[in-house]
Every structure is written in structure tokens, then in C-alpha cells.
Design an enzyme around this catalytic site. Sequence first.
Site, PDB file in Angstrom:
ATOM      1  N   THR A   1       3.750   1.873  -1.405  1.00 14.26           N
ATOM      2  CA  THR A   1       3.550   0.946  -0.436  1.00 14.26           C
ATOM      3  C   THR A   1       3.726  -0.382  -1.210  1.00 14.26           C
ATOM      4  O   THR A   1       4.164  -0.409  -2.484  1.00 14.26           O
ATOM      5  CB  THR A   1       2.053   0.827   0.234  1.00 14.26           C
TER       6      THR A   1
ATOM      7  N   ARG B   1       1.204 -11.893   8.275  1.00 15.76           N
ATOM      8  CA  ARG B   1       2.675 -12.292   8.042  1.00 15.76           C
ATOM      9  C   ARG B   1       3.286 -11.872   9.688  1.00 15.76           C
ATOM     10  O   ARG B   1       3.589 -10.805   9.932  1.00 15.76           O
ATOM     11  CB  ARG B   1       3.400 -11.505   7.100  1.00 15.76           C
TER      12      ARG B   1
ATOM     13  N   TYR C   1     -11.897  -3.805  -8.247  1.00 18.70           N
ATOM     14  CA  TYR C   1     -11.107  -2.770  -7.190  1.00 18.70           C
ATOM     15  C   TYR C   1     -12.063  -1.646  -6.656  1.00 18.70           C
ATOM     16  O   TYR C   1     -12.429  -1.090  -5.523  1.00 18.70           O
ATOM     17  CB  TYR C   1      -9.724  -2.425  -7.344  1.00 18.70           C
TER      18      TYR C   1
END
Length: 252
Positions: free
Chosen positions: A188, A35, A153
Site C-alpha cells: 500500500t 486527503r 511501531y
Amino acid sequence: MNRIALITGATSGIGRATALTLSKNKFDIIITGRRTELLEDLKKEINDSSSEKVYILNFDVRNKEEVDKAIDSLPTEWKDIDVLVNNAGLAVGLNHIQEGVVDDWERMIDTNIKGLLYVSRKVAPNMIAKKHGHIVNIGSTAGKEAYENGNVYCGTKHAVDAISKGMRIDMLKEKIKVTAINPGMVETEFSIVRFKGDKEKAAKAYQGFTPLYGNDVADAILYAVTRPEHVCINDMIITATAQANSLYKVVD
Ligand code: NDP
Ligand code: 8X3
């Protein structure tokens, strides 16, 4: 003279906090992520508060060609990277394995394992040529114990644990330091990504206890990368006081 640190995934969370912390501690910083506008905002924030230099690289760690091209494009004065922080990563989805979404698995494996490898493969040879450098891999408590629904994960972070140990051994003779930092729950954008944009669900993950924040992990990274030349922190687990490991946490 300042050292140079390249941080992957600096647009948010731990990576962003690390860029801010290192830039206050005699590091010039290469900030990376997908980004661009967030990288521009971060660059401005650092430039407004310190005289350390900032360089932006925009790439997706899953794309080896993009990784190589971006790092090759660094101007000469930025090429000698002293510290690489392999931070870009994510969890997507939270399902029992038999209900897992293959696309989610691939995103996690491609980012957390293959992305870390692509960036390391590109940066490490120059460190080895100089016989100087430090690679910091962001693992997780999920890389120490698996938990229900965490399956893939946890697998990617167990891989980060093993790869970090292997890197340390392989580059020992060349005096390259390798540190794995393994945080527990950090507030976060992580849970927003895990729950695919559901902010309400994400916020619930941190209710009833005080989690870690990006700065707490950035402090640990700063500690690791500022030890004397003869000291290497190989592995660090850092959790909120309320959390012992992946499986035990007290909530109010
Ligand atoms: P965030 O979601 O806040 O930040 C993730 C960062 O990774 C973003 O900057 C994102 O940038 C970047 N990223 C993700 N995918 C890619 C990609 N394909 N290419 C380039 N950059 C990418 O999460 P955290 O700060 O929490 O996560 C950072 C690391 O810490 C991850 O490896 C995570 O697994 C690990 N971790 C997190 C914990 C937590 O509880 N939050 C605990 C333990 C470990 P962009 O989207 O702009 O590309
Ligand atoms: C992120 C922390 O507990 O969600 O690695 O796996 S956890």
C-alpha cells in the site's frame, strides 16, 4: 436494509479497498481521511459501480476535537453506525531505538493508539445504546512480535492488540463485537510513508515475494463483519504465503 460502516483512513491501501468491498456487500459507507480529493475520487468510484450510499468526513484522527465535531456533524440517517473500522495508521521511520526520532514516535503513538481511541470513544456509546455494533481494529503482525528497528511501531500495534482484547471484554454485556485483524506485509502507501516519501526504498520492501494487497485484508474484514449475530471473530492474523510472521519471510 443496508448497514452503515465508518472506515478511517479510506484514502488509500487497506481502508480504500475495504470501502470498495463493503460497498459491494450491502453497506452504506462513511469514508474518512485527511486527503479530501482522494475521498471525493473514491466516492465517485463507488457511486459509478454501485447504488450503495457514501458519505465523506474529513478529519485527522489525532485531533480529538476534530473527531468529535466530524462525527457529531453526521446527518440523522448516517448516525447509527453498525461497523467501525479503525484502520487509519502509519509507521514512520525505521531506526534503532537509540537513534529514534521523537517526532516520528509521537506521530505513530498519536495516530495508531490515541486516534483509534478517540474515534472508538465517540462511536461506541451509540452502539451500546442500541446493543448492536461491531468495531474492527487493524492491528498487525507487528503487534504480535517485535522486530529490529520496529520498536515504537510494534509498540503501537501491541497496544492495538491489548486495547482490542480490553474493548471486547468491556462491551461483552452490551453484545458489541470487537475484531482485531492483524495483517503481515501489505503493498500500500505504508512503506512510502515509513520511508518518508522514498518510493524506491519503499518498493524494495515488496521485492522477491508476493505480498498481501489491500483487497486481501478487505476480504478478511468482510468475513468478520458478515458472520451471524451469535458469532464474533476476535482475532485474525493474515499474511502472504511467503511470510510466517514478523520475523520469517522467504524471498526469491
Ligand atoms: P496507507 O498508507 O496506504 O493508508 C493509511 C491510511 O491512514 C490513509 O488513508 C491515511 O489517510 C490514513 N491516515 C494516516 N494518518 C491519519 C490521520 N492522522 N488522520 C486520519 N487518517 C490518517 O497504509 P495501509 O493501508 O497499509 O495502512 C492501514 C492500516 O493497516 C494502518 O493502521 C497500518 O498500520 C495497518 N497495517 C498495514 C500493513 C502493511 O504492510 N501495509 C500491515 C499491517 C497493518 P490520509 O493520509 O488521507 O489522512
Ligand atoms: C505493517 C507490517 O511488517 O511492516 O504492520 O510491521 S510490518
